[in-house]
Design a protein around this motif. Structure first.
Motif, mmCIF file in Angstrom:
data_model
loop_
_atom_site.group_PDB
_atom_site.id
_atom_site.type_symbol
_atom_site.label_atom_id
_atom_site.label_comp_id
_atom_site.label_asym_id
_atom_site.label_seq_id
_atom_site.Cartn_x
_atom_site.Cartn_y
_atom_site.Cartn_z
ATOM 1 N N ARG A 1 8.658 5.321 -3.332
ATOM 2 C CA ARG A 1 8.528 5.249 -4.777
ATOM 3 C C ARG A 1 8.794 3.807 -5.214
ATOM 4 O O ARG A 1 9.731 3.164 -4.722
ATOM 5 N N ASP A 2 7.965 3.306 -6.120
ATOM 6 C CA ASP A 2 8.128 1.929 -6.609
ATOM 7 C C ASP A 2 9.445 1.800 -7.373
ATOM 8 O O ASP A 2 9.654 2.471 -8.381
ATOM 9 N N VAL A 3 10.306 0.916 -6.892
ATOM 10 C CA VAL A 3 11.587 0.708 -7.590
ATOM 11 C C VAL A 3 11.547 -0.524 -8.496
ATOM 12 O O VAL A 3 12.427 -0.704 -9.334
ATOM 13 N N GLY B 1 5.723 -8.452 0.549
ATOM 14 C CA GLY B 1 4.744 -9.350 1.179
ATOM 15 C C GLY B 1 5.241 -10.745 1.472
ATOM 16 O O GLY B 1 4.436 -11.646 1.744
ATOM 17 N N THR B 2 6.566 -10.954 1.422
ATOM 18 C CA THR B 2 7.081 -12.317 1.655
ATOM 19 C C THR B 2 7.300 -12.606 3.130
ATOM 20 O O THR B 2 7.366 -13.765 3.521
ATOM 21 N N ALA B 3 7.474 -11.531 3.929
ATOM 22 C CA ALA B 3 7.755 -11.749 5.360
ATOM 23 C C ALA B 3 6.457 -12.188 6.040
ATOM 24 O O ALA B 3 5.452 -12.444 5.386
ATOM 25 N N PRO C 1 11.497 -10.605 -2.067
ATOM 26 C CA PRO C 1 11.339 -9.739 -0.901
ATOM 27 C C PRO C 1 11.182 -8.278 -1.332
ATOM 28 O O PRO C 1 11.671 -7.877 -2.393
ATOM 29 N N GLY C 2 10.514 -7.500 -0.474
ATOM 30 C CA GLY C 2 10.222 -6.108 -0.833
ATOM 31 C C GLY C 2 11.408 -5.170 -0.729
ATOM 32 O O GLY C 2 11.450 -4.139 -1.420
ATOM 33 N N ASN C 3 12.364 -5.463 0.140
ATOM 34 C CA ASN C 3 13.508 -4.548 0.229
ATOM 35 C C ASN C 3 14.198 -4.472 -1.120
ATOM 36 O O ASN C 3 14.491 -5.516 -1.733
ATOM 37 N N ASP D 1 0.822 -1.219 0.000
ATOM 38 C CA ASP D 1 0.000 0.000 0.000
ATOM 39 C C ASP D 1 0.852 1.263 0.000
ATOM 40 O O ASP D 1 0.386 2.328 -0.398
ATOM 41 N N GLU D 2 2.071 1.139 0.533
ATOM 42 C CA GLU D 2 2.925 2.326 0.661
ATOM 43 C C GLU D 2 3.663 2.650 -0.644
ATOM 44 O O GLU D 2 4.385 3.636 -0.724
ATOM 45 N N VAL D 3 3.511 1.791 -1.651
ATOM 46 C CA VAL D 3 4.303 1.906 -2.879
ATOM 47 C C VAL D 3 3.582 2.785 -3.901
ATOM 48 O O VAL D 3 2.420 2.525 -4.225
HETATM 49 N N1 LIG Z 1 9.969 -9.842 11.889
HETATM 50 C C1 LIG Z 1 10.624 -9.899 10.719
HETATM 51 N N2 LIG Z 1 10.576 -8.844 9.914
HETATM 52 C C2 LIG Z 1 11.249 -8.871 8.762
HETATM 53 C C3 LIG Z 1 12.015 -9.995 8.407
HETATM 54 C C4 LIG Z 1 12.020 -11.105 9.257
HETATM 55 O O1 LIG Z 1 12.657 -12.131 9.003
HETATM 56 N N3 LIG Z 1 11.292 -11.020 10.409
HETATM 57 N N4 LIG Z 1 12.723 -9.976 7.262
HETATM 58 C C5 LIG Z 1 13.100 -8.673 6.761
HETATM 59 C C6 LIG Z 1 13.664 -8.786 5.452
HETATM 60 S S1 LIG Z 1 15.222 -9.414 5.378
HETATM 61 C C7 LIG Z 1 13.025 -8.361 4.360
HETATM 62 S S2 LIG Z 1 13.782 -8.444 2.823
HETATM 63 C C8 LIG Z 1 11.695 -7.892 4.388
HETATM 64 C C9 LIG Z 1 10.842 -8.641 3.380
HETATM 65 O O2 LIG Z 1 9.664 -8.052 3.417
HETATM 66 P P1 LIG Z 1 8.495 -8.291 2.427
HETATM 67 O O3 LIG Z 1 8.890 -9.121 1.262
HETATM 68 O O4 LIG Z 1 7.335 -8.745 3.194
HETATM 69 O O5 LIG Z 1 8.306 -6.842 1.860
HETATM 70 P P2 LIG Z 1 7.480 -5.657 2.458
HETATM 71 O O6 LIG Z 1 7.289 -5.860 3.904
HETATM 72 O O7 LIG Z 1 6.311 -5.514 1.626
HETATM 73 O O8 LIG Z 1 8.488 -4.485 2.216
HETATM 74 C C10 LIG Z 1 9.768 -4.449 2.808
HETATM 75 C C11 LIG Z 1 10.380 -3.093 2.516
HETATM 76 O O9 LIG Z 1 10.509 -2.941 1.121
HETATM 77 C C12 LIG Z 1 9.817 -1.763 0.667
HETATM 78 N N5 LIG Z 1 9.215 -2.037 -0.614
HETATM 79 C C13 LIG Z 1 8.338 -2.989 -0.907
HETATM 80 N N6 LIG Z 1 7.975 -2.917 -2.205
HETATM 81 C C14 LIG Z 1 8.640 -1.891 -2.743
HETATM 82 C C15 LIG Z 1 8.660 -1.305 -4.015
HETATM 83 N N7 LIG Z 1 7.923 -1.781 -5.048
HETATM 84 N N8 LIG Z 1 9.481 -0.230 -4.227
HETATM 85 C C16 LIG Z 1 10.218 0.252 -3.196
HETATM 86 N N9 LIG Z 1 10.248 -0.266 -1.959
HETATM 87 C C17 LIG Z 1 9.449 -1.315 -1.732
HETATM 88 C C18 LIG Z 1 8.773 -1.547 1.724
HETATM 89 O O10 LIG Z 1 8.308 -0.227 1.730
HETATM 90 C C19 LIG Z 1 9.514 -1.948 2.978
HETATM 91 O O11 LIG Z 1 10.345 -0.884 3.400
HETATM 92 O O12 LIG Z 1 11.109 -8.038 5.639
HETATM 93 C C20 LIG Z 1 11.955 -7.679 6.736
HETATM 94 N N10 LIG Z 1 11.202 -7.775 7.947
#
Ligand SMILES: Nc1nc2c(c(=O)[nH]1)N[C@H]1C(S)=C(S)[C@@H](COP(=O)(O)OP(=O)(O)OC[C@H]3O[C@@H](n4cnc5c(N)ncnc54)[C@H](O)[C@@H]3O)O[C@H]1N2
Ligand code: MOO
Length: 428
Positions: free
Chosen positions: A220-222, A275-277, A323-325, A206-208
């Protein structure tokens, strides 16, 4: 589960770690093993076949045996510019020149006669040999040889490269430009190939936001500008990424739409970001279950990128959850998406490269560490590449990867200066 091996192409049982899946709460599936599993899932996925014109077949993989449609070459021809000679030691009476593109003359070339022709020109029936232009002197309608050619000299014989019906390309062969050239020489206009996998890219969050400078709280969507071109660089097809809201229903609907082809063609592979976490806003795993997908990998022993997922739909199509990062997502796409797409394209598992660490590359974790690097000047252009870690490569950053000339694959325990380290092939 059974998987094709990238090494010998045979079916093997996947390792217990892979099928156990519950990776990222523990250390996860070994990174190299995850690449092999991604390749094997791609190789086992359903294949679509299409017929493409031979002029655009390069880089594709043939799905059928292709045989020469006629002998190759198709007629006896001159291998040199000069004269087709009738029997005798000369001089020869010079007859009419043989035009390029004319059909082979069935009238037997008489003893003591010669006809001018150029390389590739059809030699008349009864030609004894071809005399090279530099080995003959024409004067007053008579030709004398400064060097008499041996019988059959400088004649390319019909069928000497291939008889009609010989196999030119096998099913599974990569159609390199020389193979496309060979098929064309063998008379083919079109060839049946594996279709390029159609990949649907979905960006969750939602934040993207897709355009402009995001307000605080948004990003910003990367992935929209980076994921589709990487997929295309790997040889697959990808349209623009589709933004998906962070709720279970929205995620399920987007997956169903991509899989079912609602509003567009059915995707062969789905790549999601975010959304993988296992946070409250992360719905990918539940959504995959609801669309009938079986999760094969839930976490890989890699930093960054450990929450990456691979899932398989009942019909064998694959979903890759990045993953989203930003850095984590892109490195997982290169490291696992590359093998997945190679498998789906019928190509082998992409090999890792090697380089020498110009300085120590530490890795205190139990996971593989992927490190964006620049090439250090080794002073020895012929020697192996030397690589040096870049800064700004936190998982949420991009500047390190944006400057990277290589990505080092650093094993647990790290790599000392001057030691060899594996590198990940980059598709840009
Ligand atoms: N309690 C825990 N928290 C997290 C863990 C964990 O093991 N336990 N793992 C961390 C790691 S490592 C990662 S990588 C992320 C993976 O998270 P998700 O895949 O669920 O991604 P989001 O939560 O949706 O987003 C994470 C981060 O990335 C930014 N993001 C997402 N999509 C975009 C986009 N299109 N463009 C730019 N940035 C994006 C989002 O705003 C978040 O900042 O989880 C950690 N947490
Ligand atoms: O592993 Mo996360 O994927 O570090 O960012």
């Amino acid at each position: 589960m059974t998987l094709l091996s990238p090494v010998d192409g045979r079916v093997h049982e996947a390792s217990a770690t892979a099928t156990a899946g519950r990776g990222h709460r523990g250390v996860g599936v070994d990174w190299h093993e995850a690449r092999r599993i991604a390749w094997a899932l791609g190789a086992a996925a359903p294949v679509r076949i299409e017929t493409v014109d031979i002029t655009s077949a390069s880089g594709r993989v043939a799905t059928d045996v292709a045989r020469a449609l006629a002998p190759l070459p198709g007629f006896d021809s001159a291998a040199m510019d000069g004269w087709a000679l009738g029997p005798g030691d000369g001089p020869w009476r010079i007859g009419d020149a043989i035009p390029m593109g004319s059909a082979p003359d069935p009238v037997v070339l008489a003893a003591g006669t010669a006809r001018p022709l150029t390389t590739g020109g059809p030699v008349p029936a009864g030609t004894h040999a071809v005399l090279r232009s530099e080995d003959g002197v024409a004067d007053g309608g008579l030709l004398r040889a400064t060097r008499v050619p041996s019988p059959g000299a400088h004649i390319r014989r019909a069928g000497e490269e291939s008889a009609g019906g010989e196999v030119l390309v096998r099913s599974g062969d990569l159609l390199t430009p020389p193979r496309c050239a060979l098929l064309a020489a063998g008379g083919h206009d079109a060839v049946r190939v594996r279709a390029r996998p159609r990949v649907a890219a979905l960006t969750l969050g939602d934040e993207v936001h897709g355009r402009g400078v995001p307000r605080p709280g948004s990003v910003r969507d990367v992935f929209g500008p980076s994921v589709p071109p990487i997929i295309v660089a790997f040889g697959a097809e990808a349209g623009p990424a589709r933004a998906v809201p962070d709720d279970l229903d929205g995620t399920v609907a987007a997956l169903e739409e991509a899989i079912g082809g609602l509003g567009g063609p059915r995707a062969d592979i789905v790549v999601t970001t975010g959304g993988t976490a296992h946070g409250t806003g992360d719905h990918l795993q539940a959504a995959l279950g609801l669309v009938g997908a079986r999760i094969v990998i839930d976490g890989v022993a890699v930093r960054p990128g450990h929450p990456v997922m691979l899932a398989v739909l009942p019909d064998g199509r694959v979903v890759l959850g990045l993953p989203g990062n930003p850095l984590a997502g892109l490195l997982c796409l290169v490291a696992l998406g590359g093998p997945l797409l190679a498998g789906a394209l019928g190509r082998p598992l992409p090999a890792l490269g090697t380089a020498v660490a110009a300085d120590a590359l530490p890795n205190p974790t139990r996971s593989t560490r992927l490190v964006a690097c620049v090439r250090a000047d080794s002073g020895d252009a012929a020697g192996p590449a030397r690589v040096l870690a870049l800064g700004r490569q936190d998982s949420a950053m991009l500047r390190g990867l944006a400057s990277a000339e290589a990505v080092a694959v650093v094993p647990p325990g790290g790599v000392a200066a001057d030691e060899t380290v594996e590198t990940l092939p980059l598709p840009w």
